[in-house]
Write a protein that holds these residues in place. Sequence first.
Motif, PDB file in Angstrom:
ATOM      1  N   ALA A  15      76.042  54.993  44.572  1.00  0.00           N
ATOM      2  CA  ALA A  15      76.669  54.016  43.520  1.00  0.00           C
ATOM      3  C   ALA A  15      75.051  53.031  43.115  1.00  0.00           C
ATOM      4  CB  ALA A  15      77.790  53.211  43.915  1.00  0.00           C
ATOM      5  N   SER A  16      74.348  52.909  43.256  1.00  0.00           N
ATOM      6  CA  SER A  16      73.134  52.273  43.099  1.00  0.00           C
ATOM      7  C   SER A  16      72.016  52.677  42.494  1.00  0.00           C
ATOM      8  CB  SER A  16      72.004  51.612  44.663  1.00  0.00           C
ATOM      9  OG  SER A  16      70.857  50.829  43.965  1.00  0.00           O
ATOM     10  N   ALA A  17      71.906  53.789  42.864  1.00  0.00           N
ATOM     11  CA  ALA A  17      71.379  55.139  43.074  1.00  0.00           C
ATOM     12  C   ALA A  17      72.168  55.592  40.774  1.00  0.00           C
ATOM     13  CB  ALA A  17      71.178  56.066  43.021  1.00  0.00           C
ATOM     14  N   PRO A  32      64.459  49.596  26.524  1.00  0.00           N
ATOM     15  CA  PRO A  32      64.506  49.179  28.202  1.00  0.00           C
ATOM     16  C   PRO A  32      65.661  48.276  28.184  1.00  0.00           C
ATOM     17  CG  PRO A  32      62.121  50.490  27.613  1.00  0.00           C
ATOM     18  CD  PRO A  32      63.022  49.671  26.456  1.00  0.00           C
ATOM     19  N   GLU A  33      65.129  47.003  27.353  1.00  0.00           N
ATOM     20  CA  GLU A  33      65.849  45.845  28.152  1.00  0.00           C
ATOM     21  C   GLU A  33      67.724  46.450  27.554  1.00  0.00           C
ATOM     22  OE1 GLU A  33      64.111  45.947  24.703  1.00  0.00           O
ATOM     23  OE2 GLU A  33      62.431  45.827  25.586  1.00  0.00           O
ATOM     24  N   VAL A  39      73.149  47.402  33.432  1.00  0.00           N
ATOM     25  CA  VAL A  39      72.901  46.655  34.958  1.00  0.00           C
ATOM     26  C   VAL A  39      72.563  46.118  34.555  1.00  0.00           C
ATOM     27  CG1 VAL A  39      71.710  47.559  36.522  1.00  0.00           C
ATOM     28  CG2 VAL A  39      71.971  49.223  35.353  1.00  0.00           C
ATOM     29  N   ASN A  40      73.166  44.504  34.577  1.00  0.00           N
ATOM     30  CA  ASN A  40      73.159  43.403  34.961  1.00  0.00           C
ATOM     31  C   ASN A  40      74.345  43.307  34.889  1.00  0.00           C
ATOM     32  OD1 ASN A  40      70.847  43.228  36.165  1.00  0.00           O
ATOM     33  ND2 ASN A  40      70.280  41.776  34.552  1.00  0.00           N
ATOM     34  N   GLY A  44      77.219  41.637  37.321  1.00  0.00           N
ATOM     35  CA  GLY A  44      77.998  40.293  37.951  1.00  0.00           C
ATOM     36  C   GLY A  44      79.030  40.989  38.197  1.00  0.00           C
ATOM     37  N   GLN A  45      79.641  42.351  36.873  1.00  0.00           N
ATOM     38  CA  GLN A  45      81.122  41.977  37.245  1.00  0.00           C
ATOM     39  C   GLN A  45      81.747  42.379  39.134  1.00  0.00           C
ATOM     40  OE1 GLN A  45      83.459  41.531  35.232  1.00  0.00           O
ATOM     41  NE2 GLN A  45      82.142  40.584  34.067  1.00  0.00           N
ATOM     42  N   LEU A  46      80.913  43.083  39.453  1.00  0.00           N
ATOM     43  CA  LEU A  46      80.909  43.456  41.261  1.00  0.00           C
ATOM     44  C   LEU A  46      80.366  42.360  42.056  1.00  0.00           C
ATOM     45  CD1 LEU A  46      78.553  46.502  41.682  1.00  0.00           C
ATOM     46  CD2 LEU A  46      80.815  46.462  42.160  1.00  0.00           C
TER      47      LEU A  46
END
Length: 75
Positions: A15-17, A32-33, A39-40, A44-46
Amino acid sequence: MNAMQSYKVIVRESASADLDSIAMYIANIYRPESGHKFVNKVLGQLASLSFTAGIYNIATMPRQKALTPMRRHYL
């Protein structure tokens, strides 16, 4: 006063990949931002699950039980 219970959120390496791949895809389409921001937000939700997991019902149907054994949530 009741103490807030916290839970351990376990995230699979795959999942991280996948998040890294999604970030790269978004970064290639936009900036890129944008990929990093997405992802952030997901991370944060996780992280919030460590405190809010207790509000979700325990699985009662056989299929749900198979997917969420012992209240652990694997992503």
